[in-house]
Scaffold this motif. Structure first.
Motif, short mmCIF file in Angstrom:
data_model
loop_
_atom_site.label_atom_id
_atom_site.label_comp_id
_atom_site.label_asym_id
_atom_site.label_seq_id
_atom_site.Cartn_x
_atom_site.Cartn_y
_atom_site.Cartn_z
N MET A 1 0.85 -1.18 0.00
CA MET A 1 0.00 0.00 0.00
C MET A 1 0.89 1.24 0.00
N SER A 2 0.61 2.19 -0.85
CA SER A 2 1.39 3.42 -0.86
C SER A 2 0.46 4.56 -1.20
N GLY A 3 0.89 5.77 -0.89
CA GLY A 3 0.08 6.96 -1.14
C GLY A 3 0.46 8.05 -0.19
N SER A 4 -0.51 8.94 0.09
CA SER A 4 -0.29 10.02 1.02
C SER A 4 -1.46 10.05 1.99
N TYR A 5 -1.18 9.81 3.27
CA TYR A 5 -2.21 9.67 4.28
C TYR A 5 -2.05 10.73 5.37
N PRO A 6 -3.15 11.15 5.98
CA PRO A 6 -3.04 12.04 7.14
C PRO A 6 -2.45 11.26 8.31
N SER A 7 -1.87 11.98 9.26
CA SER A 7 -1.24 11.33 10.40
C SER A 7 -1.66 12.01 11.69
N SER A 8 -2.05 11.21 12.68
CA SER A 8 -2.42 11.74 13.99
C SER A 8 -1.92 10.84 15.09
N ILE A 9 -1.56 11.44 16.22
CA ILE A 9 -1.33 10.67 17.43
C ILE A 9 -2.70 10.35 18.02
N ILE A 10 -3.00 9.07 18.16
CA ILE A 10 -4.34 8.69 18.64
C ILE A 10 -4.29 8.02 20.02
N GLY A 11 -3.10 7.85 20.58
CA GLY A 11 -3.01 7.22 21.88
C GLY A 11 -1.71 7.55 22.60
N PHE A 12 -1.79 7.68 23.93
CA PHE A 12 -0.62 7.95 24.78
C PHE A 12 -0.51 6.86 25.85
N GLY A 13 0.70 6.58 26.28
CA GLY A 13 0.90 5.63 27.36
C GLY A 13 2.22 5.87 28.07
N HIS A 14 2.36 5.35 29.28
CA HIS A 14 3.61 5.46 30.02
C HIS A 14 3.68 4.37 31.07
N ALA A 15 4.88 4.13 31.57
CA ALA A 15 5.08 3.15 32.63
C ALA A 15 6.37 3.48 33.37
N VAL A 16 6.37 3.22 34.67
CA VAL A 16 7.57 3.36 35.49
C VAL A 16 7.64 2.17 36.44
N PRO A 17 8.82 1.86 36.96
CA PRO A 17 8.93 0.78 37.95
C PRO A 17 8.19 1.13 39.23
N LYS A 18 8.04 0.15 40.10
CA LYS A 18 7.34 0.38 41.38
C LYS A 18 8.20 1.15 42.38
N ASP A 127 6.12 9.22 11.63
CA ASP A 127 5.13 10.03 10.92
C ASP A 127 5.32 9.89 9.41
N ALA A 128 6.56 9.94 8.95
CA ALA A 128 6.83 9.79 7.52
C ALA A 128 6.43 8.41 7.02
N LEU A 129 6.75 7.38 7.81
CA LEU A 129 6.40 6.02 7.44
C LEU A 129 4.89 5.83 7.37
N MET A 130 4.19 6.35 8.37
CA MET A 130 2.75 6.22 8.41
C MET A 130 2.10 6.92 7.22
N ARG A 131 2.60 8.11 6.88
CA ARG A 131 2.01 8.88 5.79
C ARG A 131 2.17 8.19 4.44
N THR A 132 3.26 7.43 4.26
CA THR A 132 3.47 6.77 2.96
C THR A 132 2.86 5.38 2.89
N GLN A 133 2.78 4.68 4.04
CA GLN A 133 2.27 3.31 4.03
C GLN A 133 0.83 3.18 4.47
N GLY A 134 0.34 4.16 5.24
CA GLY A 134 -1.05 4.10 5.67
C GLY A 134 -1.33 3.09 6.75
N ARG A 135 -0.28 2.62 7.47
CA ARG A 135 -0.47 1.68 8.58
C ARG A 135 0.02 2.33 9.86
N ALA A 136 -0.65 2.04 10.97
CA ALA A 136 -0.33 2.67 12.24
C ALA A 136 1.06 2.28 12.73
N VAL A 137 1.65 3.18 13.49
CA VAL A 137 3.00 2.98 14.04
C VAL A 137 2.93 3.17 15.55
#
Length: 316
Positions: A1-18, A127-137
């Motif tokens: 799949m190739s082309g030009s796709y919009p790109s957005s951050i759709i999720g955030f996460g974090h973790a630390v030790p106890k 972001d560049a990879l996502m825009r050209t391939q159209g798959r989430a990163v």
């Protein structure tokens, strides 16, 4: 799949030790007066792993949170980028193991060793990879620095902690954030300021004053570049999320960028400096503070010397 796709951050996460390590424990061991660390760094505590905890376990915890926050199926992730300076092994890379632990079957996976700027490098590349391939990163930045510091050396023992932060980029115009502008840079003439020599395991910091000056200059110049690219005035920035190297460093950067203390993220207070993880950690911790159309400025500089900046627009 190739082309030009919009790109957005759709999720955030974090973790630390106890395990949370407060300054008093380190100050006593190093013979420092009470309050010395916070006055010079802005740090009150940091998190350190226990024996048996691995980099990919912590990275996977951050990745799971980001995937859940995004509400995205595992099958939609096409690539995993792991920004780390402390992989589980020198060979093979840790990213394929991270993808396996997250159940991301068939996704590409690779480590990026960009030091403290690693998340910004991964963000721009993803972001560049996502825009050209159209798959989430899935981008995860994670470090276990407590195993790489000399706990008898004041310069490193007081600063560093362990943490992971993650974001999901997807082909969407209705996510949380979009990348407005970015810049990446390097200056190998300062290559030896911070490092772990080949065959050794502990970090060395050769000239703290020079590193301080270079970090301020690099972060400020990169920040100015992305603002100019986007034709944005400093007063329009709603949130400044710098690499949490040292409070004095990012306060000096904010002053050069004409940004007020009120807009500056200060996760260093509780989490210390976890290198590449500090920016996505800060984004995840602060996500409930962001409002529609807020502009978020990210800047970083680190060993190598590497640096960069990015401007995000929060779409809500």
């Amino acid at each position: 799949m190739s082309g030009s796709y919009p790109s957005s951050i759709i999720g955030f996460g974090h973790a630390v030790p106890k395990r949370q390590v407060f300054n008093a424990e380190i100050e006593i061991k190093l013979g420092l007066e009470a309050g010395w660390i916070e006055r010079r760094t802005g740090i009150r505590s940091r998190y350190w792993v226990e024996d048996g905890e691995t980099l990919t376990d912590m990275a996977a915890a951050a990745g799971r949170m980001a995937l859940a926050n995004a509400g995205i199926a595992r099958s939609e992730i096409g690539m995993v980028l792991l920004a780390t300076s402390t992989p589980d092994h020198l060979l093979p890379p840790s990213a394929p193991l991270l993808a396996h632990k997250l159940g991301l079957i068939g996704a590409g996976a690779v480590d990026l060793a960009g030091a403290c700027s690693g998340f910004l490098y991964a963000l721009v590349m993803g972001d560049a990879l996502m825009r050209t391939q159209g798959r989430a990163v899935l981008i995860v930045a994670a470090n276990i620095l407590s195993r790489r510091i000399n706990r008898q050396e004041r310069a490193s023992a007081v600063m560093f902690g362990d943490a992971a932060g993650a974001v999901v980029l997807a082909p969407s115009q209705s996510g949380f954030c979009s990348l407005v502008s970015s810049t990446l840079t390097s200056d190998g003439s300062h290559y030896g300021l911070i490092g772990i020599p080949a065959g050794e395991t502990l970090m060395t910091m050769r000239n703290g004053r020079t590193m301080f000056a270079q970090a301020v200059m690099t972060m400020a110049e990169c920040g100015k570049t992305v603002l100019q690219q986007a034709n944005v005035e400093p007063a329009a920035i709603g949130h400044f999320v710098p690499h949490q190297a040292n409070a004095r460093i990012f306060d000096a950067v904010a002053e050069q960028l004409q940004l007020s203390n009120a807009v500056t993220a200060r996760t260093i207070t509780d989490y210390g400096n976890s290198s590449a993880a500090t920016i996505p950690l800060s984004l995840s911790l602060g996500k409930n503070q962001y409002r529609k159309d807020d502009l978020i400025l990210l800047t970083a500089a680190g060993a190598g010397l590497t640096g960069g900046a990015a401007l995000l627009s929060y779409t809500g």
